[in-house]
Design an enzyme around this catalytic site. Structure first.
Site, PDB file in Angstrom:
ATOM      1  N   TYR A 129     -14.279  -0.642   9.396  1.00 45.68           N
ATOM      2  CA  TYR A 129     -12.834  -0.340   9.439  1.00 45.68           C
ATOM      3  C   TYR A 129     -12.302  -0.516  10.862  1.00 45.68           C
ATOM      4  O   TYR A 129     -11.272  -1.175  11.084  1.00 45.68           O
ATOM      5  CB  TYR A 129     -12.642   1.103   8.950  1.00 45.68           C
ATOM      6  CG  TYR A 129     -11.246   1.658   9.124  1.00 45.68           C
ATOM      7  CD1 TYR A 129     -10.168   1.155   8.397  1.00 45.68           C
ATOM      8  CD2 TYR A 129     -11.007   2.725   9.997  1.00 45.68           C
ATOM      9  CE1 TYR A 129      -8.895   1.695   8.544  1.00 45.68           C
ATOM     10  CE2 TYR A 129      -9.740   3.267  10.145  1.00 45.68           C
ATOM     11  CZ  TYR A 129      -8.685   2.749   9.416  1.00 45.68           C
ATOM     12  OH  TYR A 129      -7.428   3.282   9.565  1.00 45.68           O
ATOM     13  N   GLY A 134      -0.003   5.223  -0.974  1.00 40.25           N
ATOM     14  CA  GLY A 134      -1.004   5.986  -0.224  1.00 40.25           C
ATOM     15  C   GLY A 134      -0.400   7.141   0.561  1.00 40.25           C
ATOM     16  O   GLY A 134       0.785   7.462   0.440  1.00 40.25           O
ATOM     17  N   GLN A 135      -1.238   7.728   1.413  1.00 40.61           N
ATOM     18  CA  GLN A 135      -0.846   8.943   2.144  1.00 40.61           C
ATOM     19  C   GLN A 135       0.382   8.698   3.024  1.00 40.61           C
ATOM     20  O   GLN A 135       1.309   9.501   3.051  1.00 40.61           O
ATOM     21  CB  GLN A 135      -2.021   9.428   3.020  1.00 40.61           C
ATOM     22  CG  GLN A 135      -1.766  10.774   3.655  1.00 40.61           C
ATOM     23  CD  GLN A 135      -2.755  11.101   4.770  1.00 40.61           C
ATOM     24  OE1 GLN A 135      -3.584  10.283   5.153  1.00 40.61           O
ATOM     25  NE2 GLN A 135      -2.657  12.311   5.291  1.00 40.61           N
ATOM     26  N   GLY A 175       0.833  -1.220   0.000  1.00 47.90           N
ATOM     27  CA  GLY A 175       0.000   0.000   0.000  1.00 47.90           C
ATOM     28  C   GLY A 175       0.856   1.254   0.000  1.00 47.90           C
ATOM     29  O   GLY A 175       0.491   2.282   0.575  1.00 47.90           O
TER      30      GLY A 175
HETATM   31  P1  NAD Z   1      -4.284   5.206   1.845  1.00 46.29           P
HETATM   32  O1  NAD Z   1      -5.688   4.893   1.522  1.00 46.29           O
HETATM   33  O2  NAD Z   1      -3.769   6.554   1.533  1.00 46.29           O
HETATM   34  O3  NAD Z   1      -3.319   4.135   1.165  1.00 46.29           O
HETATM   35  C1  NAD Z   1      -3.614   2.771   1.157  1.00 46.29           C
HETATM   36  C2  NAD Z   1      -2.996   2.159  -0.094  1.00 46.29           C
HETATM   37  O4  NAD Z   1      -3.360   0.787  -0.125  1.00 46.29           O
HETATM   38  C3  NAD Z   1      -3.504   2.794  -1.387  1.00 46.29           C
HETATM   39  O5  NAD Z   1      -2.398   3.271  -2.146  1.00 46.29           O
HETATM   40  C4  NAD Z   1      -4.218   1.650  -2.105  1.00 46.29           C
HETATM   41  O6  NAD Z   1      -4.034   1.658  -3.507  1.00 46.29           O
HETATM   42  C5  NAD Z   1      -3.556   0.439  -1.480  1.00 46.29           C
HETATM   43  N1  NAD Z   1      -4.377  -0.771  -1.564  1.00 46.29           N
HETATM   44  C6  NAD Z   1      -5.720  -0.905  -1.408  1.00 46.29           C
HETATM   45  N2  NAD Z   1      -6.080  -2.183  -1.597  1.00 46.29           N
HETATM   46  C7  NAD Z   1      -4.946  -2.878  -1.840  1.00 46.29           C
HETATM   47  C8  NAD Z   1      -4.663  -4.235  -2.104  1.00 46.29           C
HETATM   48  N3  NAD Z   1      -5.641  -5.165  -2.181  1.00 46.29           N
HETATM   49  N4  NAD Z   1      -3.384  -4.593  -2.309  1.00 46.29           N
HETATM   50  C9  NAD Z   1      -2.386  -3.674  -2.255  1.00 46.29           C
HETATM   51  N5  NAD Z   1      -2.590  -2.374  -2.040  1.00 46.29           N
HETATM   52  C10 NAD Z   1      -3.855  -1.985  -1.826  1.00 46.29           C
HETATM   53  O7  NAD Z   1      -4.064   4.863   3.386  1.00 46.29           O
HETATM   54  P2  NAD Z   1      -2.979   5.448   4.392  1.00 46.29           P
HETATM   55  O8  NAD Z   1      -3.548   6.658   5.013  1.00 46.29           O
HETATM   56  O9  NAD Z   1      -1.661   5.504   3.731  1.00 46.29           O
HETATM   57  O10 NAD Z   1      -3.044   4.305   5.505  1.00 46.29           O
HETATM   58  C11 NAD Z   1      -2.079   3.277   5.608  1.00 46.29           C
HETATM   59  C12 NAD Z   1      -2.382   2.476   6.859  1.00 46.29           C
HETATM   60  O11 NAD Z   1      -2.383   3.341   8.001  1.00 46.29           O
HETATM   61  C13 NAD Z   1      -3.756   1.793   6.866  1.00 46.29           C
HETATM   62  O12 NAD Z   1      -3.657   0.571   7.545  1.00 46.29           O
HETATM   63  C14 NAD Z   1      -4.613   2.727   7.677  1.00 46.29           C
HETATM   64  O13 NAD Z   1      -5.667   2.064   8.306  1.00 46.29           O
HETATM   65  C15 NAD Z   1      -3.615   3.241   8.698  1.00 46.29           C
HETATM   66  N6  NAD Z   1      -4.021   4.524   9.279  1.00 46.29           N
HETATM   67  C16 NAD Z   1      -4.000   5.669   8.546  1.00 46.29           C
HETATM   68  C17 NAD Z   1      -4.397   6.876   9.129  1.00 46.29           C
HETATM   69  C18 NAD Z   1      -4.397   8.171   8.366  1.00 46.29           C
HETATM   70  O14 NAD Z   1      -4.870   9.194   8.897  1.00 46.29           O
HETATM   71  N7  NAD Z   1      -3.878   8.216   7.156  1.00 46.29           N
HETATM   72  C19 NAD Z   1      -4.810   6.887  10.461  1.00 46.29           C
HETATM   73  C20 NAD Z   1      -4.857   5.692  11.165  1.00 46.29           C
HETATM   74  C21 NAD Z   1      -4.417   4.516  10.574  1.00 46.29           C
HETATM   75  N1  SER Z   2      -7.627   8.645   9.245  1.00 48.61           N
HETATM   76  C1  SER Z   2      -8.274   7.390   9.392  1.00 48.61           C
HETATM   77  C2  SER Z   2      -9.691   7.473   8.940  1.00 48.61           C
HETATM   78  O1  SER Z   2     -10.259   8.529   9.059  1.00 48.61           O
HETATM   79  C3  SER Z   2      -8.250   6.946  10.830  1.00 48.61           C
HETATM   80  O2  SER Z   2      -7.803   5.671  10.868  1.00 48.61           O
HETATM   81  O3  SER Z   2     -10.221   6.505   8.497  1.00 48.61           O
END
Ligand code: NAD
Ligand code: SER
Length: 315
Positions: A145, A16-17, A13
């Site tokens: 989620y 992503g962000q 992944g």
């Molecule tokens: P995001 O949505 O920006 O990125 C997730 C990536 O996963 C995307 O690039 C998407 O293309 C990829 N993806 C989706 N399905 C897939 C699959 N089947 N195989 C491979 N790749 C796949 O998410 P993020 O913000 O980068 O979050 C990353 C992790 O951090 C996640 O587990 C999320 O729950 C956790 N998280 C994020 C936040 C936040 O604020 N960004 C907060 C809490 C937890």
């Molecule tokens: N930033 C995430 C969401 O809003 C928290 O895990 O889903």
């Protein structure tokens, strides 16, 4: 280990962000050669020059195994997931990607003995948590989620205690960053608002002005991730998800702070379905254990985060 003695890393992944920032922090630490980015999507043409890339759907265990085996991977940062708002649109798919994807990584870690970073979230908490979420607050989430994050934490503890897998996790708060737009979460408003402010456009915020959530600037989240993965295993009492200290402010307070710096900026508050998810989460998180066990402290407060967001987006 790579030739330089550095750890060899796979990030799932990665487009992503978080991935697009963590990748470069990992490259700086372990070297370009030792970090492989993967995602279900193709990267943009320019990005292909910036990192080694393998297309990988985390539901494809065979493909994951060949990447891990062929590259002698020591550590997987497992970021592939569906977040809260996207997950609620398709809860079955959210369960499948978040749980089956994690299970594939865990089973391979059992076989190949690599370490795992698998993030959890403030979404593990529910309405019974109260305003301040502590490490041992109840975990009764209202979203699919959140349910996958609670189950993921339990799986991490289970694979660690039963199979000796060295897995580590953090309950990230809502993350605020400027390089990549967030991927379908409830806290996305706290990023979108900066883009509109810098573009001199009016922002329609999808939660009420009095909505207060735990938040963090991305650099602090990356620092926490690296620090946790560097910590000696024997120091860690939690495997599923450490609470982190966080910033806490309402959407209106965020708007007011940005308006101090961009006085013409206008924002309306028009809540949609995401209000419900936000209302089920706490206002702030208490993160004493992350400080006590591996020394984590925040570098950014609301003011310094707003400064760096605005300056970076203007550039
Ligand atoms: P995001 O949505 O920006 O990125 C997730 C990536 O996963 C995307 O690039 C998407 O293309 C990829 N993806 C989706 N399905 C897939 C699959 N089947 N195989 C491979 N790749 C796949 O998410 P993020 O913000 O980068 O979050 C990353 C992790 O951090 C996640 O587990 C999320 O729950 C956790 N998280 C994020 C936040 C936040 O604020 N960004 C907060 C809490 C937890
Ligand atoms: N930033 C995430 C969401 O809003 C928290 O895990 O889903």
């Amino acid at each position: 280990m790579g030739e330089s003695g550095n750890r060899r890393i796979l990030v799932t992944g990665a487009l992503g962000q978080i991935g697009m920032e963590l990748l470069f922090a990992l490259q700086n630490k372990f070297g370009y050669e030792n970090v492989i980015a993967s995602d279900i999507r193709e990267p943009e043409e320019l990005s292909k020059l910036e990192f080694r890339y393998e297309k990988l759907d985390v539901l494809d265990a065979k493909q994951m195994e060949s990447i891990i085996r062929d590259n002698k991977i020591d550590e997987v940062y497992h970021l592939a997931a569906l977040l809260s708002a996207t997950g609620e649109k398709n809860p079955q798919l959210c369960w499948k990607i978040n749980m089956d994807g994690l299970m594939n990584v865990l089973e391979l870690a059992k076989k190949y003995k690599f370490r795992i970073f698998a993030p959890s979230s403030i979404a593990v908490f529910g309405a019974d948590t109260g305003k301040i979420a502590r490490q041992d607050s109840p975990l009764n989430p209202a979203t699919m989620y959140g349910i996958t994050k609670v189950a993921g934490e339990l799986m991490a503890e289970y694979y660690h205690s039963t199979h000796g897998v060295d897995i580590r996790g953090l309950r990230y708060p809502g993350l605020i960053s400027w390089k990549v737009m967030p991927g379908g979460g409830t806290t996305d408003y706290a990023v979108e608002i900066f883009h509109k402010a810098v573009a001199s456009e009016v922002y329609t915020c999808f939660v009420r002005g009095d909505t207060k959530l735990p938040m963090m600037y991305m650099d602090d989240a990356i620092k926490a991730t690296i620090q946790l993965m560097d910590a000696p295993s024997e120091n860690l009492s939690i495997r599923g998800g450490y609470n982190l200290p966080s910033l806490t402010f309402t959407a209106k307070e965020l708007y007011d702070k940005i308006k101090e710096k961009i006085p013409d900026f206008e924002c309306n508050f028009v809540p949609d379905h995401r209000q419900e998810y936000a209302d089920s989460w706490p206002d702030e998180t208490e993160g004493n254990l992350s400080k006590a066990e591996w020394g984590f402290e925040l570098d950014f407060d609301l003011d310094s985060m707003c400064d760096v967001m605005i300056q970076s987006l203007r550039q």
